[in-house]
Structures are given as C-alpha cells and as structure tokens.
Scaffold this motif. Structure first.
Motif, PDB file in Angstrom:
ATOM      1  N   VAL A   1      -2.450   0.829  -4.314  1.00 51.97           N
ATOM      2  CA  VAL A   1      -1.559  -0.322  -4.291  1.00 51.97           C
ATOM      3  C   VAL A   1      -0.351   0.022  -5.145  1.00 51.97           C
ATOM      4  O   VAL A   1      -0.483   0.342  -6.330  1.00 51.97           O
ATOM      5  CB  VAL A   1      -2.272  -1.577  -4.820  1.00 51.97           C
ATOM      6  CG1 VAL A   1      -1.298  -2.748  -4.896  1.00 51.97           C
ATOM      7  CG2 VAL A   1      -3.453  -1.928  -3.931  1.00 51.97           C
TER       8      VAL A   1
ATOM      9  N   PHE B   1       0.827  -1.205   0.000  1.00 49.43           N
ATOM     10  CA  PHE B   1       0.000   0.000   0.000  1.00 49.43           C
ATOM     11  C   PHE B   1       0.863   1.256   0.000  1.00 49.43           C
ATOM     12  O   PHE B   1       1.856   1.354   0.718  1.00 49.43           O
ATOM     13  CB  PHE B   1      -0.948   0.004   1.203  1.00 49.43           C
ATOM     14  CG  PHE B   1      -2.140  -0.889   0.977  1.00 49.43           C
ATOM     15  CD1 PHE B   1      -3.247  -0.411   0.298  1.00 49.43           C
ATOM     16  CD2 PHE B   1      -2.129  -2.205   1.400  1.00 49.43           C
ATOM     17  CE1 PHE B   1      -4.327  -1.227   0.061  1.00 49.43           C
ATOM     18  CE2 PHE B   1      -3.209  -3.028   1.174  1.00 49.43           C
ATOM     19  CZ  PHE B   1      -4.320  -2.546   0.498  1.00 49.43           C
TER      20      PHE B   1
ATOM     21  N   THR C   1      -5.964  -5.809   2.711  1.00 57.39           N
ATOM     22  CA  THR C   1      -4.676  -6.346   3.131  1.00 57.39           C
ATOM     23  C   THR C   1      -4.818  -7.798   3.570  1.00 57.39           C
ATOM     24  O   THR C   1      -5.708  -8.137   4.340  1.00 57.39           O
ATOM     25  CB  THR C   1      -4.111  -5.525   4.305  1.00 57.39           C
ATOM     26  OG1 THR C   1      -4.044  -4.156   3.911  1.00 57.39           O
ATOM     27  CG2 THR C   1      -2.731  -6.003   4.690  1.00 57.39           C
TER      28      THR C   1
END
Length: 285
Positions: free
Chosen positions: A171, A166, A275
């Motif tokens: 991303v 991140f 995540t």
C-alpha cells in the motif's frame, strides 16, 4: 542499564519533526540475543509473508499481535520502551501494543518499501486518532544507505492522512502528494546501528530502498496505541489491552519461553491489502 527518561528537547523534536532517534536504547548483548533468536526461529520464518514491491523484489516480514514471555516480548514490554512511548504519546491513557513486525531484508534480494504512512494502513482498521499511535524501529543489524535504510520526510506527519493505493503488493501513498512534500520538506536517511531506536509518528511519510548490499538488514518494528484510541474494524485485541510491563533486565536475565503459538497475521486477513474501490484511482506510479 539506567532507566531511560526522554528530555523535553527530545519530546519537542518528536512532535516537531515526526520522529526521534535514540542511540543505544538497547545494548549489544540484548540485540545479539534478539538477532540470534530471530534467525534461528523456525516458527518466525514459517509465518513470514512476502510482499512484492513494484519491481517484483520481495520484502519479507513476520507480524504478530500479542507480546509473550519470549525474548521479543520482553523487549516489546520493557520498561524503557513503554516509558519512552508513553512520554511521546502523552499520558492520556495506558500504552497498548498493536503489533510487531520482524523485517527481514536479505542481501541482494530484499525489496523496497514504497512511500507510505503507517496510518495509511491503520485507517483501514478504523483507528480514530493517528496522534495516539506510533511505531518504534529497533535495528538488529546496521541500517545505512547501501542496504536500504529508512528514508523519511521530516515534518510530513503534519500533512495529515494522505490517500493510499496499491504499489505492487504494498500500500503506497499518492505520489503527487509525496513529490509535493519532497519539494517542501527535508528528506532524511535514517542510518542507525544495532540497538538504536527510531520512534516515528503514524502519519510520518517513509520508505526504504531495496537491499542491494552483501549484508542483511533486519529490524524489529513495534507499533503502539493508547487505550483511549478505539479501532472499529480491527479483529485482534492487543491494541486495547495495556502492556504488562517487565523490567529492563528481563531481556537478558529472565528465562524466556519458546516463541510458540503467536497470533501471526496472514496476508489474506489484512484489511489494508483488500481493495474497496477508491484505492484504484490513487496515483502510486
């Protein structure tokens, strides 16, 4: 407009460099119709997502999966677009539309997009074969260095998939690998004009700066997949349905339905933004 057929030199350039620019793939009349529809479309704006870059500036995008009978759908499904994608991806199976994004970088406030590969996102959807996927950027306004045009690392698609983590709410690729690539390969600023198309491989490394100019930078990015490339963690269905191709003149001559109940992506539903653990250790700063 004459039927578009890419030549062998263009196809070889795409496979060698990971990208191909085709000038004037769409006419000014067609682009004007797209752009006017985009800026006037309340549904598109209502479903836009804001993603913060590492400095807090916002990149706004609207993303939907199934192309319809609206003017955007006619461009996405146009013969010249699908024929070009098929030539570059090969003819192993039918071309399917994965999704399209309307990228809206407003003057002074439009955020940066961090270094990444599209397959860095799509890996989370468990698509198996990155060589069977690609993106096509259509410029709706001029894109240049001043307003944050796309930057690419020429030939970086040959690196294969790089780890992503991140960077802000985005991303981003492992910056150690990015910097190594920049030491080894050429950095290209893709300055394109309205109607130009930039075709690029799903593993091509790319980014864009914030729009600090006094003019907007808007573009449409359509992503395609071959039907033979299965996705094992993707809830949408357009990626496996062959595109219902329309003639090129549909964009300007056919009646278009209002852009209505499109299957827009919501930020909370994007698997690439969730995540799973390993992303925390990826160097993005």
């Amino acid at each position: 407009m004459a039927k578009i057929n890419l030549n062998e030199e263009q196809i070889e350039a795409y496979h060698r460099d990971g990208f191909l620019v085709v000038k004037n793939l769409f006419s000014q009349e067609e682009i004007d119709k797209l752009y006017n529809s985009a800026i006037e479309n309340s549904i598109m704006q209502k479903n836009a997502m804001d993603l913060n870059d590492q400095t807090g500036k916002k990149t706004k995008l609207s993303l939907w999966f199934t192309p319809g009978n609206d003017v955007f759908g006619y461009l996405i499904r146009s013969e010249r677009m699908i024929n070009s994608v098929a030539q570059l991806l090969g003819q192993e199976s039918a071309v399917c539309h994965f999704h399209t994004k309307l990228m809206q970088k407003e003057p002074k406030v439009g955020g940066a997009w961090e270094w990444h590969q599209d397959y860095g996102y799509w890996y989370k959807n468990q698509f198996l074969f990155p060589d069977q996927m690609m993106s096509v950027m259509i410029a709706l306004t001029s894109a240049n260095k001043e307003n944050g045009c796309l930057q690419i690392i020429k030939g970086s698609h040959k690196l294969g998939r790089v780890n992503h983590g991140f960077a802000g709410e985005q991303v981003g690729a492992d910056m150690t690998m990015v910097n190594n690539a920049l030491e080894t390969m050429d950095l290209i600023y893709c300055e394109i004009e309205p109607g130009d198309a930039l075709f690029f491989h799903s593993n091509l490394m790319h980014r864009s700066e914030a729009n600090l100019s006094d003019k907007p930078r808007w573009s449409l990015i359509s992503c395609y997949n071959l039907q033979s490339n299965l996705a094992y963690a993707e809830t949408s269905t357009s990626w496996r349905i062959p595109v219902d191709i329309v003639p090129d003149h549909a964009i300007t001559e056919w009646n278009a339905t209002p852009f209505g109940n499109a299957d827009f992506l919501k930020k909370e539903d994007d698997p690439a933004l969730k995540t799973t653990g390993w992303e925390k250790d990826v160097k993005t700063n």
